[in-house]
Write an enzyme that holds these catalytic residues in place. Sequence first.
Site, PDB file in Angstrom:
ATOM      1  N   ASP B   9      32.733  37.739  38.599  1.00  0.00           N
ATOM      2  CA  ASP B   9      32.963  38.870  37.896  1.00  0.00           C
ATOM      3  C   ASP B   9      33.407  40.311  38.808  1.00  0.00           C
ATOM      4  O   ASP B   9      32.741  39.984  39.952  1.00  0.00           O
ATOM      5  CB  ASP B   9      31.955  39.192  36.877  1.00  0.00           C
ATOM      6  CG  ASP B   9      32.243  40.494  35.826  1.00  0.00           C
ATOM      7  OD1 ASP B   9      33.410  40.595  35.315  1.00  0.00           O
ATOM      8  OD2 ASP B   9      31.374  41.423  35.858  1.00  0.00           O
ATOM      9  N   SER B  10      33.757  41.352  38.168  1.00  0.00           N
ATOM     10  CA  SER B  10      33.771  42.447  38.878  1.00  0.00           C
ATOM     11  C   SER B  10      32.442  42.937  39.254  1.00  0.00           C
ATOM     12  O   SER B  10      32.254  43.852  40.164  1.00  0.00           O
ATOM     13  CB  SER B  10      34.604  43.402  37.973  1.00  0.00           C
ATOM     14  OG  SER B  10      33.967  43.816  36.727  1.00  0.00           O
ATOM     15  N   TYR B  41      37.108  46.690  37.700  1.00  0.00           N
ATOM     16  CA  TYR B  41      38.334  46.089  37.755  1.00  0.00           C
ATOM     17  C   TYR B  41      39.410  46.872  36.812  1.00  0.00           C
ATOM     18  O   TYR B  41      40.564  46.776  37.131  1.00  0.00           O
ATOM     19  CB  TYR B  41      38.453  44.768  37.616  1.00  0.00           C
ATOM     20  CG  TYR B  41      38.173  43.860  38.859  1.00  0.00           C
ATOM     21  CD1 TYR B  41      37.376  44.315  39.926  1.00  0.00           C
ATOM     22  CD2 TYR B  41      38.148  42.485  38.914  1.00  0.00           C
ATOM     23  CE1 TYR B  41      37.129  43.813  41.221  1.00  0.00           C
ATOM     24  CE2 TYR B  41      37.744  41.806  39.694  1.00  0.00           C
ATOM     25  CZ  TYR B  41      37.080  42.291  41.113  1.00  0.00           C
ATOM     26  OH  TYR B  41      36.915  41.528  42.181  1.00  0.00           O
ATOM     27  N   GLY B  42      38.904  47.258  35.593  1.00  0.00           N
ATOM     28  CA  GLY B  42      39.763  47.790  34.422  1.00  0.00           C
ATOM     29  C   GLY B  42      40.759  48.714  35.020  1.00  0.00           C
ATOM     30  O   GLY B  42      42.059  48.516  34.316  1.00  0.00           O
ATOM     31  N   CYS B  72      35.201  37.421  33.628  1.00  0.00           N
ATOM     32  CA  CYS B  72      35.850  38.982  33.735  1.00  0.00           C
ATOM     33  C   CYS B  72      37.151  38.988  32.900  1.00  0.00           C
ATOM     34  O   CYS B  72      38.167  38.168  33.234  1.00  0.00           O
ATOM     35  CB  CYS B  72      36.100  39.294  34.976  1.00  0.00           C
ATOM     36  SG  CYS B  72      36.943  40.945  35.260  1.00  0.00           S
ATOM     37  N   ASN B  73      37.374  39.585  31.743  1.00  0.00           N
ATOM     38  CA  ASN B  73      38.459  39.661  31.034  1.00  0.00           C
ATOM     39  C   ASN B  73      39.504  40.145  31.573  1.00  0.00           C
ATOM     40  O   ASN B  73      40.978  39.770  31.709  1.00  0.00           O
ATOM     41  CB  ASN B  73      38.273  40.458  29.603  1.00  0.00           C
ATOM     42  CG  ASN B  73      37.469  39.819  28.500  1.00  0.00           C
ATOM     43  OD1 ASN B  73      38.054  39.061  27.928  1.00  0.00           O
ATOM     44  ND2 ASN B  73      35.850  39.684  28.628  1.00  0.00           N
ATOM     45  N   THR B  74      39.560  41.532  32.602  1.00  0.00           N
ATOM     46  CA  THR B  74      40.364  41.862  33.131  1.00  0.00           C
ATOM     47  C   THR B  74      41.272  40.870  34.159  1.00  0.00           C
ATOM     48  O   THR B  74      42.501  40.715  34.256  1.00  0.00           O
ATOM     49  CB  THR B  74      39.849  43.092  33.901  1.00  0.00           C
ATOM     50  OG1 THR B  74      39.123  43.897  33.166  1.00  0.00           O
ATOM     51  CG2 THR B  74      41.272  43.820  34.718  1.00  0.00           C
ATOM     52  N   GLU B 151      27.560  49.022  34.576  1.00  0.00           N
ATOM     53  CA  GLU B 151      27.252  48.812  35.995  1.00  0.00           C
ATOM     54  C   GLU B 151      26.279  49.466  36.667  1.00  0.00           C
ATOM     55  O   GLU B 151      25.445  49.368  37.452  1.00  0.00           O
ATOM     56  CB  GLU B 151      28.674  48.907  36.917  1.00  0.00           C
ATOM     57  CG  GLU B 151      29.600  47.820  36.686  1.00  0.00           C
ATOM     58  CD  GLU B 151      29.199  46.495  37.412  1.00  0.00           C
ATOM     59  OE1 GLU B 151      28.551  46.650  38.349  1.00  0.00           O
ATOM     60  OE2 GLU B 151      29.438  45.371  36.680  1.00  0.00           O
ATOM     61  N   CYS B 183      35.404  42.238  26.847  1.00  0.00           N
ATOM     62  CA  CYS B 183      34.917  42.565  28.374  1.00  0.00           C
ATOM     63  C   CYS B 183      33.322  41.909  28.401  1.00  0.00           C
ATOM     64  O   CYS B 183      32.658  42.122  27.457  1.00  0.00           O
ATOM     65  CB  CYS B 183      34.849  43.921  28.701  1.00  0.00           C
ATOM     66  SG  CYS B 183      34.024  44.666  30.039  1.00  0.00           S
ATOM     67  N   THR B 184      33.170  41.241  29.558  1.00  0.00           N
ATOM     68  CA  THR B 184      32.031  40.432  29.686  1.00  0.00           C
ATOM     69  C   THR B 184      30.842  41.620  29.673  1.00  0.00           C
ATOM     70  O   THR B 184      29.625  41.173  29.630  1.00  0.00           O
ATOM     71  CB  THR B 184      31.883  39.549  30.681  1.00  0.00           C
ATOM     72  OG1 THR B 184      32.354  40.052  31.737  1.00  0.00           O
ATOM     73  CG2 THR B 184      32.670  38.201  30.216  1.00  0.00           C
ATOM     74  N   HIS B 185      31.072  42.938  29.863  1.00  0.00           N
ATOM     75  CA  HIS B 185      29.816  43.858  30.161  1.00  0.00           C
ATOM     76  C   HIS B 185      29.360  44.224  28.662  1.00  0.00           C
ATOM     77  O   HIS B 185      28.212  44.762  28.428  1.00  0.00           O
ATOM     78  CB  HIS B 185      30.563  45.189  30.698  1.00  0.00           C
ATOM     79  CG  HIS B 185      30.709  44.937  32.333  1.00  0.00           C
ATOM     80  ND1 HIS B 185      31.731  44.059  32.955  1.00  0.00           N
ATOM     81  CD2 HIS B 185      29.951  45.385  33.172  1.00  0.00           C
ATOM     82  CE1 HIS B 185      31.651  44.198  34.096  1.00  0.00           C
ATOM     83  NE2 HIS B 185      30.642  45.031  34.598  1.00  0.00           N
TER      84      HIS B 185
END
Lengths: 269, 269
Positions: B9-10, B41-42, B72-74, B151, B183-185
């Site tokens: 992931d980012s 990354y978005g 990470c979706n992006t 983050e 978004c995994t966040h």
Amino acid sequence: MQQAIAVLDSGVGGLTVVKELMRQLPQEKVIYFGDTARSPYGPRSAGEVRTFTRQIVEYLIQFNPKMIVIACNTATAVAIEDIRERVSIPVIGVILPGARAAIKTTRSGVIGVIGTDGTIRSNAYEYALRLISPNIQVYSEACPLLAPFVEKGLFGADSANEVVEQSLRQLIGKPIDCLILGCTHYPFLVEAISRVMGPDVTLISSADETAREISTILYHRDMLTSSGQLPIHQFFCSGEPELFKRIAQNWLKEQISITPVVWQVPNIL
Amino acid sequence: MQQAIAVLDSGVGGLTVVKELMRQLPQEKVIYFGDTARSPYGPRSAGEVRTFTRQIVEYLIQFNPKMIVIACNTATAVAIEDIRERVSIPVIGVILPGARAAIKTTRSGVIGVIGTDGTIRSNAYEYALRLISPNIQVYSEACPLLAPFVEKGLFGADSANEVVEQSLRQLIGKPIDCLILGCTHYPFLVEAISRVMGPDVTLISSADETAREISTILYHRDMLTSSGQLPIHQFFCSGEPELFKRIAQNWLKEQISITPVVWQVPNIL
């Protein structure tokens, strides 16, 4: 890939998978076989269920399907490996999808399973659950009276509610937080089951979960259909077509035509 | 198959997938890479995200994993096909699992999606949803402020609640019955999101659903681990390890050790 998905069951139970397939994968064509002449499979021996499943798959394979779905827990429990050895297309059962969904859902790690005699006797759910998550605790209960009720079209009747209550009695008070409906007939009885189990027990329909896994597998094998046309599904049954048609149309909310199939093989009934 | 599942992931978002992997597949070993030095990354260009994803995969592949999970979706939206061409093991993204779960969940056929700028701009969810079910209606909303909040470890703060409210404003009143947390966040912010959307909108976590699909794919490829031992997971991050460690331990409820990684490649930041 425009070929159909072939779905089979002992009777009308697999229609719960078909309904979800039609909803979740509206472009995919389904051919369905309900072995109503020999339903229920639950009380039969493993060998007999394997023979019947093999016969149905031999019948369906003539239509050149891209996938076989054994939409019957009893047949999945005892026949899926045998069928996988016999055909070169993917063969999907209904036990692991429900097991995976239950593992995703449970917070307590204590899961209930209801199914036919054959399914519960096979321990197939315990095996599937522990294959993935060894510490899962399982309470299983055979409910042999439920599928025959559905086959007779009696799932709305008061007597059905009573039979559901009686069948689930052993599970009341057990520390389960989800219950796998380990028979594709049981979504027909979901309201009664939900009422008996109460709001703290999440019901897992092996039918819904199987449709979702079919979606996953078709995608990862690059086998989704790309036709923009709505498919025309085909239904076959080995028993009396009128009752099957009535239950199917009522459940699927769609007009369908049924092709009766007379088994050319000795009927063991 | 005893090799690890490699998850990237980012930053810390992919830990939501790891947590579900640990819960749903407790026997599987995970190696995780959070590219915290270059998060988020978005807002980055597709080309940049592809380059970063490729670098991380090159790093992870040295550990001989059995599967790559782009958590990470992006990065899934813009880089998954590129990665699939470069490695010979299965590569799983987080977009289709969420799409499939939303299709299974929705009754109205109207689905909401929130994600980073990059994810929403890519139209990856619309594409995934309509690939499976052409008549699904989608309302998408970019929420660029949310992942950076997570983050920084600020997901419990009052300011996070305000930012969630503001970010979701456009979706209130839309006829959606489920919302994909694309978004995994976002599972870090699930309480605030749930409060804003209300009880009639089911939230679909791409993290939970991806863990489940990993389970499906490992099984069907005969790649589940059969070790009875509890695995020891490994964590790598490219940025400041202390904040990463604090967030990770708090989220996973487990002590972990972090290996910091200094990129040997020119940092485009």
